[in-house]
Write a protein that holds these residues in place. Sequence first.
Motif, PDB file in Angstrom:
ATOM      1  N   ILE A 242      36.922  54.166  28.864  1.00 42.29           N
ATOM      2  CA  ILE A 242      36.844  53.577  30.089  1.00 42.29           C
ATOM      3  C   ILE A 242      37.505  54.596  31.116  1.00 42.29           C
ATOM      4  O   ILE A 242      37.235  54.457  32.396  1.00 42.29           O
ATOM      5  CB  ILE A 242      37.710  52.236  30.017  1.00 42.29           C
ATOM      6  CG1 ILE A 242      36.819  51.152  29.026  1.00 42.29           C
ATOM      7  CG2 ILE A 242      37.913  51.554  31.327  1.00 42.29           C
ATOM      8  CD1 ILE A 242      37.497  49.911  28.715  1.00 42.29           C
ATOM      9  N   ALA A 243      38.696  55.279  30.704  1.00 42.72           N
ATOM     10  CA  ALA A 243      39.288  56.030  31.543  1.00 42.72           C
ATOM     11  C   ALA A 243      38.343  57.005  32.284  1.00 42.72           C
ATOM     12  O   ALA A 243      38.294  57.130  33.498  1.00 42.72           O
ATOM     13  CB  ALA A 243      40.318  56.780  31.060  1.00 42.72           C
ATOM     14  N   ILE A 244      37.646  57.731  31.511  1.00 43.30           N
ATOM     15  CA  ILE A 244      36.334  58.456  32.033  1.00 43.30           C
ATOM     16  C   ILE A 244      35.616  57.858  33.184  1.00 43.30           C
ATOM     17  O   ILE A 244      35.408  58.273  34.350  1.00 43.30           O
ATOM     18  CB  ILE A 244      35.615  58.982  30.953  1.00 43.30           C
ATOM     19  CG1 ILE A 244      36.320  59.808  29.992  1.00 43.30           C
ATOM     20  CG2 ILE A 244      34.534  59.891  31.541  1.00 43.30           C
ATOM     21  CD1 ILE A 244      35.689  60.239  28.888  1.00 43.30           C
ATOM     22  N   ALA A 308      29.570  52.982  35.573  1.00 43.76           N
ATOM     23  CA  ALA A 308      28.706  53.012  34.228  1.00 43.76           C
ATOM     24  C   ALA A 308      27.235  52.436  34.684  1.00 43.76           C
ATOM     25  O   ALA A 308      26.458  53.076  34.251  1.00 43.76           O
ATOM     26  CB  ALA A 308      29.038  52.348  33.149  1.00 43.76           C
ATOM     27  N   ASN A 309      27.077  51.471  35.587  1.00 39.44           N
ATOM     28  CA  ASN A 309      26.013  51.065  35.952  1.00 39.44           C
ATOM     29  C   ASN A 309      25.244  51.857  36.964  1.00 39.44           C
ATOM     30  O   ASN A 309      23.989  52.032  36.904  1.00 39.44           O
ATOM     31  CB  ASN A 309      26.096  49.367  36.563  1.00 39.44           C
ATOM     32  CG  ASN A 309      26.199  48.518  35.595  1.00 39.44           C
ATOM     33  OD1 ASN A 309      25.107  47.711  35.490  1.00 39.44           O
ATOM     34  ND2 ASN A 309      27.232  48.136  35.004  1.00 39.44           N
ATOM     35  N   THR A 315      22.032  60.509  31.362  1.00 39.48           N
ATOM     36  CA  THR A 315      21.827  60.227  29.829  1.00 39.48           C
ATOM     37  C   THR A 315      23.449  60.488  29.316  1.00 39.48           C
ATOM     38  O   THR A 315      23.453  59.676  28.254  1.00 39.48           O
ATOM     39  CB  THR A 315      21.012  61.474  29.381  1.00 39.48           C
ATOM     40  OG1 THR A 315      19.658  61.337  29.825  1.00 39.48           O
ATOM     41  CG2 THR A 315      20.724  61.049  27.752  1.00 39.48           C
ATOM     42  N   HIS A 316      23.847  61.313  29.352  1.00 39.25           N
ATOM     43  CA  HIS A 316      25.120  61.711  28.476  1.00 39.25           C
ATOM     44  C   HIS A 316      26.330  60.450  29.012  1.00 39.25           C
ATOM     45  O   HIS A 316      27.138  59.827  28.109  1.00 39.25           O
ATOM     46  CB  HIS A 316      25.846  62.992  28.708  1.00 39.25           C
ATOM     47  CG  HIS A 316      26.475  63.221  30.186  1.00 39.25           C
ATOM     48  ND1 HIS A 316      25.303  63.785  30.998  1.00 39.25           N
ATOM     49  CD2 HIS A 316      27.401  63.376  30.808  1.00 39.25           C
ATOM     50  CE1 HIS A 316      25.871  63.940  32.323  1.00 39.25           C
ATOM     51  NE2 HIS A 316      27.336  63.625  31.957  1.00 39.25           N
ATOM     52  N   LEU A 317      26.383  59.872  30.277  1.00 38.21           N
ATOM     53  CA  LEU A 317      27.162  58.850  30.622  1.00 38.21           C
ATOM     54  C   LEU A 317      26.602  57.330  30.129  1.00 38.21           C
ATOM     55  O   LEU A 317      27.320  56.790  29.714  1.00 38.21           O
ATOM     56  CB  LEU A 317      27.378  58.824  32.023  1.00 38.21           C
ATOM     57  CG  LEU A 317      28.067  60.100  32.643  1.00 38.21           C
ATOM     58  CD1 LEU A 317      28.001  59.823  34.457  1.00 38.21           C
ATOM     59  CD2 LEU A 317      29.470  60.015  32.371  1.00 38.21           C
ATOM     60  N   VAL A 324      32.187  52.363  24.360  1.00 38.98           N
ATOM     61  CA  VAL A 324      33.176  51.555  25.054  1.00 38.98           C
ATOM     62  C   VAL A 324      33.637  50.152  24.139  1.00 38.98           C
ATOM     63  O   VAL A 324      34.848  49.939  23.622  1.00 38.98           O
ATOM     64  CB  VAL A 324      33.121  50.855  26.519  1.00 38.98           C
ATOM     65  CG1 VAL A 324      34.240  50.098  26.822  1.00 38.98           C
ATOM     66  CG2 VAL A 324      33.080  52.131  27.357  1.00 38.98           C
ATOM     67  N   THR A 325      32.541  49.286  23.851  1.00 38.29           N
ATOM     68  CA  THR A 325      33.046  48.030  23.311  1.00 38.29           C
ATOM     69  C   THR A 325      33.460  48.470  21.921  1.00 38.29           C
ATOM     70  O   THR A 325      34.337  47.747  21.367  1.00 38.29           O
ATOM     71  CB  THR A 325      31.825  47.108  23.146  1.00 38.29           C
ATOM     72  OG1 THR A 325      31.643  46.826  24.802  1.00 38.29           O
ATOM     73  CG2 THR A 325      32.087  45.985  22.549  1.00 38.29           C
ATOM     74  N   PRO A 326      32.809  49.334  21.126  1.00 41.01           N
ATOM     75  CA  PRO A 326      32.811  49.428  19.569  1.00 41.01           C
ATOM     76  C   PRO A 326      34.491  50.239  19.411  1.00 41.01           C
ATOM     77  O   PRO A 326      35.195  49.561  18.584  1.00 41.01           O
ATOM     78  CB  PRO A 326      31.951  50.450  19.224  1.00 41.01           C
ATOM     79  CG  PRO A 326      30.781  50.181  20.054  1.00 41.01           C
ATOM     80  CD  PRO A 326      31.304  49.953  21.361  1.00 41.01           C
TER      81      PRO A 326
END
Length: 481
Positions: A242-244, A308-309, A315-317, A324-326
């Motif tokens: 998330i920080a990224i 993120a959206n 692709t890499h992002l 994030v969720t896992p």
Amino acid sequence: MFAIAALTLFRLWATAQFDLVPDEAYYWLWSRVPSAGYYDHPPMIAWWIWISTHIFGDTLLGVRALAVVSVFVTSMAVYGIADELFDDNRIARMAAIWLNAMLLIGLAVIFATPDAPSTMFWALTLWVLARLRRTGNPRLWLLIGLLAGLGCVSKYTNLFLGPGILLWLVIDPKARPWRSSPWTLLGGGVAILAFSPVLIWNAEHGWISFAKQFGRLADQHVGLSFFAEFLAGQLGLLNPVIAIFVGVAIWHLSREPRKIISSPLTFLILLNGPIVAYMTIHALHDRVHANWLAPAYPALAILAAVAANRASGVTHLRRLSYWVTPVGIGLSSLVLLCFATPFGRHFPWGSPADNVLGWREFSTQVEDMRQRSGAGWIATTDYGLTGELAFEIKGSRLVQQIVDRQRFFFETPDASLIEKPGLLVVRISENRLGHYMNCFQSSAPLGILNRQAGKRVIESYVVLKVDGARKDILSNGCNPT
């Protein structure tokens, strides 16, 4: 939202299985005597615990119920903020879920500490401000003032939202109608009115709570090690992934100078900028505890979701966002599950989780020793230990701290206790046993008790039977000449 509701039910179950953090036990003591203020913090968390324990009893669930539910409410507020600002259901859903993937939220704010109401009221205030920004309904200022004031009744950190609102009013063109509006002043008046019980209590008690918290400003040391610790702590508790995305959002915003002033992202940055700026500057001089920045986390979740959206085509992002969720919810839920089971109570390695381990068994040993020795009360020297023993033994009147008595202005101790022999319980690591013994006419060692996680010793305490306590020990504390 079903997933967050299910996660809330899991957290309610899990947090009802392991012992209180010492701070929670201390705040539980506050809740026995509801007040408009306390030595350490404003009173909201004590009020919450008073309400929930009247529903669920003096149980672990009773202490923590509203704190856990507050994270659900904060998640709804994050969804509402994102929906008002971006009118994009995908961003709103992701932001709400990513808030719960932040390790600080999933492993700290769910506990009954001032961070829970502080973060919730901050997020709710942002939600109504976002609605005001979109609809222009002036009456919303009254609700904004109420929520902001209740936030300050939760934790003094929420005072930073005031400068944030002023920055938004000055900088954002969408805020122009409110710069000289009487509704804005009315909102400020409501905020002061909501906060006034805390102000009145402090005035009646020599501003002791303000001096305790704002005195940190004068106690500073130059050292970059604090700043490195601050950054590392925020990176970990924010969730590194998330920080990224937060960094990506700020980078993209900086590349759009024409849109930056009126951007919804700027709205979030302005409102949260003062608290982030202050904590960052403070970290250059002194230690900043990781949880102090908790109110800014809802806005950071939205910034990350927006990035993120908008980067879904990269692709890499896009692949990175899948983690994030896992990483966040998965890891925090696994930790809670671990300590909600017998395995966690026998955790073989030292960790911050030691704060919730071994208190029940240790308190039982202390109470057994008290009864066998004929002691009529228990003397302690640490507020966390005081709260834990009082909660587990269910005898808050029998457990009395003999130092830092200013912490206990809210209670009137039974003066007859000191006429009876007592049980003095002191952490060996304090190295002040001789000092405390001077506050009694006689003392006799009874042994050493360990607070343990399985066979691992977390903390050792020396226990003595004491008699002839100083007459003012429950008012002025143990301060021998």
